[in-house]
Design a protein around this motif. Sequence first.
Motif, mmCIF file in Angstrom:
data_model
loop_
_atom_site.group_PDB
_atom_site.id
_atom_site.type_symbol
_atom_site.label_atom_id
_atom_site.label_comp_id
_atom_site.label_asym_id
_atom_site.label_seq_id
_atom_site.Cartn_x
_atom_site.Cartn_y
_atom_site.Cartn_z
ATOM 1 N N LEU A 222 36.293 -13.887 -3.320
ATOM 2 C CA LEU A 222 37.107 -13.755 -2.110
ATOM 3 C C LEU A 222 38.561 -14.160 -2.354
ATOM 4 C CD1 LEU A 222 34.580 -14.992 0.592
ATOM 5 C CD2 LEU A 222 35.295 -12.644 0.092
ATOM 6 N N ILE A 223 38.767 -15.199 -3.162
ATOM 7 C CA ILE A 223 40.135 -15.612 -3.492
ATOM 8 C C ILE A 223 40.845 -14.507 -4.265
ATOM 9 C CG2 ILE A 223 41.482 -17.188 -4.951
ATOM 10 C CD1 ILE A 223 39.465 -19.396 -4.097
ATOM 11 N N LEU A 224 40.157 -13.924 -5.252
ATOM 12 C CA LEU A 224 40.769 -12.839 -6.029
ATOM 13 C C LEU A 224 41.066 -11.620 -5.155
ATOM 14 C CD1 LEU A 224 38.747 -13.093 -9.351
ATOM 15 C CD2 LEU A 224 41.166 -13.614 -9.006
ATOM 16 N N LEU A 225 40.169 -11.317 -4.229
ATOM 17 C CA LEU A 225 40.418 -10.172 -3.339
ATOM 18 C C LEU A 225 41.585 -10.451 -2.390
ATOM 19 C CD1 LEU A 225 36.798 -8.961 -2.543
ATOM 20 C CD2 LEU A 225 38.461 -7.943 -4.098
ATOM 21 N N CYS A 226 41.720 -11.675 -1.925
ATOM 22 C CA CYS A 226 42.873 -12.027 -1.080
ATOM 23 C C CYS A 226 44.180 -11.939 -1.869
ATOM 24 C CB CYS A 226 42.701 -13.434 -0.506
ATOM 25 S SG CYS A 226 41.461 -13.530 0.784
ATOM 26 N N LEU A 227 44.156 -12.424 -3.116
ATOM 27 C CA LEU A 227 45.346 -12.309 -3.959
ATOM 28 C C LEU A 227 45.681 -10.845 -4.215
ATOM 29 C CD1 LEU A 227 44.732 -15.178 -6.529
ATOM 30 C CD2 LEU A 227 46.508 -15.080 -4.768
ATOM 31 N N GLY B 249 37.682 -9.534 -8.880
ATOM 32 C CA GLY B 249 37.136 -10.022 -7.612
ATOM 33 C C GLY B 249 35.797 -9.389 -7.278
ATOM 34 N N MET B 250 35.702 -8.087 -7.508
ATOM 35 C CA MET B 250 34.423 -7.399 -7.269
ATOM 36 C C MET B 250 33.361 -7.885 -8.257
ATOM 37 S SD MET B 250 34.961 -5.588 -4.659
ATOM 38 C CE MET B 250 33.618 -4.445 -4.589
ATOM 39 N N ALA B 251 33.760 -8.145 -9.506
ATOM 40 C CA ALA B 251 32.821 -8.660 -10.505
ATOM 41 C C ALA B 251 32.327 -10.044 -10.098
ATOM 42 C CB ALA B 251 33.479 -8.711 -11.881
ATOM 43 N N ALA B 252 33.199 -10.872 -9.531
ATOM 44 C CA ALA B 252 32.776 -12.203 -9.071
ATOM 45 C C ALA B 252 31.789 -12.084 -7.915
ATOM 46 C CB ALA B 252 33.993 -13.034 -8.666
ATOM 47 N N LEU B 253 32.023 -11.144 -7.005
ATOM 48 C CA LEU B 253 31.069 -10.950 -5.915
ATOM 49 C C LEU B 253 29.735 -10.415 -6.442
ATOM 50 C CD1 LEU B 253 33.372 -9.555 -3.088
ATOM 51 C CD2 LEU B 253 32.428 -11.864 -3.325
ATOM 52 N N ALA B 254 29.789 -9.567 -7.470
ATOM 53 C CA ALA B 254 28.548 -9.087 -8.097
ATOM 54 C C ALA B 254 27.815 -10.248 -8.753
ATOM 55 C CB ALA B 254 28.863 -7.992 -9.118
ATOM 56 N N MET B 255 28.558 -11.172 -9.348
ATOM 57 C CA MET B 255 27.931 -12.344 -9.954
ATOM 58 C C MET B 255 27.324 -13.249 -8.886
ATOM 59 S SD MET B 255 27.832 -11.974 -13.099
ATOM 60 C CE MET B 255 26.974 -13.502 -13.274
ATOM 61 N N TRP C 94 25.823 -18.049 -19.346
ATOM 62 C CA TRP C 94 25.540 -16.613 -19.397
ATOM 63 C C TRP C 94 26.160 -15.882 -18.215
ATOM 64 C CZ3 TRP C 94 24.539 -13.826 -23.304
ATOM 65 C CH2 TRP C 94 23.874 -14.337 -24.400
ATOM 66 N N GLN C 95 26.234 -16.533 -17.073
ATOM 67 C CA GLN C 95 26.888 -15.920 -15.917
ATOM 68 C C GLN C 95 28.372 -15.687 -16.206
ATOM 69 O OE1 GLN C 95 26.223 -17.954 -12.213
ATOM 70 N NE2 GLN C 95 24.008 -18.068 -12.537
ATOM 71 N N ILE C 96 28.995 -16.655 -16.872
ATOM 72 C CA ILE C 96 30.416 -16.517 -17.206
ATOM 73 C C ILE C 96 30.624 -15.363 -18.185
ATOM 74 C CG2 ILE C 96 32.377 -17.671 -18.326
ATOM 75 C CD1 ILE C 96 31.258 -20.307 -17.103
ATOM 76 N N VAL C 97 29.749 -15.245 -19.181
ATOM 77 C CA VAL C 97 29.851 -14.158 -20.154
ATOM 78 C C VAL C 97 29.667 -12.813 -19.461
ATOM 79 C CG1 VAL C 97 28.695 -13.095 -22.149
ATOM 80 C CG2 VAL C 97 29.183 -15.548 -22.140
ATOM 81 N N ILE C 98 28.667 -12.706 -18.607
ATOM 82 C CA ILE C 98 28.413 -11.450 -17.892
ATOM 83 C C ILE C 98 29.564 -11.133 -16.942
ATOM 84 C CG2 ILE C 98 26.902 -10.334 -16.205
ATOM 85 C CD1 ILE C 98 24.565 -11.699 -17.651
ATOM 86 N N TYR C 99 30.134 -12.150 -16.298
ATOM 87 C CA TYR C 99 31.294 -11.943 -15.433
ATOM 88 C C TYR C 99 32.458 -11.360 -16.231
ATOM 89 C CZ TYR C 99 35.535 -12.959 -12.875
ATOM 90 O OH TYR C 99 36.757 -12.849 -12.275
ATOM 91 N N ALA C 100 32.712 -11.931 -17.403
ATOM 92 C CA ALA C 100 33.810 -11.432 -18.241
ATOM 93 C C ALA C 100 33.559 -9.980 -18.641
ATOM 94 C CB ALA C 100 33.961 -12.310 -19.484
ATOM 95 N N ILE C 101 32.330 -9.654 -18.996
ATOM 96 C CA ILE C 101 31.991 -8.280 -19.375
ATOM 97 C C ILE C 101 32.173 -7.348 -18.179
ATOM 98 C CG2 ILE C 101 30.094 -6.761 -20.076
ATOM 99 C CD1 ILE C 101 29.086 -9.125 -21.811
ATOM 100 N N PHE C 102 31.674 -7.747 -17.009
ATOM 101 C CA PHE C 102 31.842 -6.931 -15.796
ATOM 102 C C PHE C 102 33.321 -6.691 -15.497
ATOM 103 C CE2 PHE C 102 27.670 -7.982 -13.314
ATOM 104 C CZ PHE C 102 26.964 -7.192 -14.202
#
Length: 145
Positions: A12-17, A30-36, A50-58
Amino acid sequence: MDIMWIWCGLGLILLCLEMMTGTMYLLWPGMAALAMALLAWLLPAFSTPWQIVIYAIFSVLAVAIWRKREKTHPTPRVGQAQGEEIGREGVIIHAVTPAQSGLIRFSQGVMGSKEWSAVADVEIAANQPARIVAVEGNSVRVVPI
């Protein structure tokens, strides 16, 4: 605090920015963070590293796909000719000769103006119809109809 809420807050912070900047680059992380956040809610035992790695890949994949699509589907540039004005017809209001530019008027605006400086390879008298064959800087190249 549950990791799902951290991902949701980050998204949400990334989408607001993104809404404040309008660059489209923060939309995808931001969308990748919401998917995570959704993934963390569906699989609560999934480890944080692993969530951080998958977030970076997304995030990287989303930006790469968007950039690839941007190159194949360019957005229109306001006020810049991209060939859509070729073929438009107007009336010469100041005579055009190969040595002297003239003026052409259109019934509907062309690239934001109804009157344009006109150049031609042949002489075109005033009150004669003409057609755009090219846009050359601040003037249009015309031919008589």
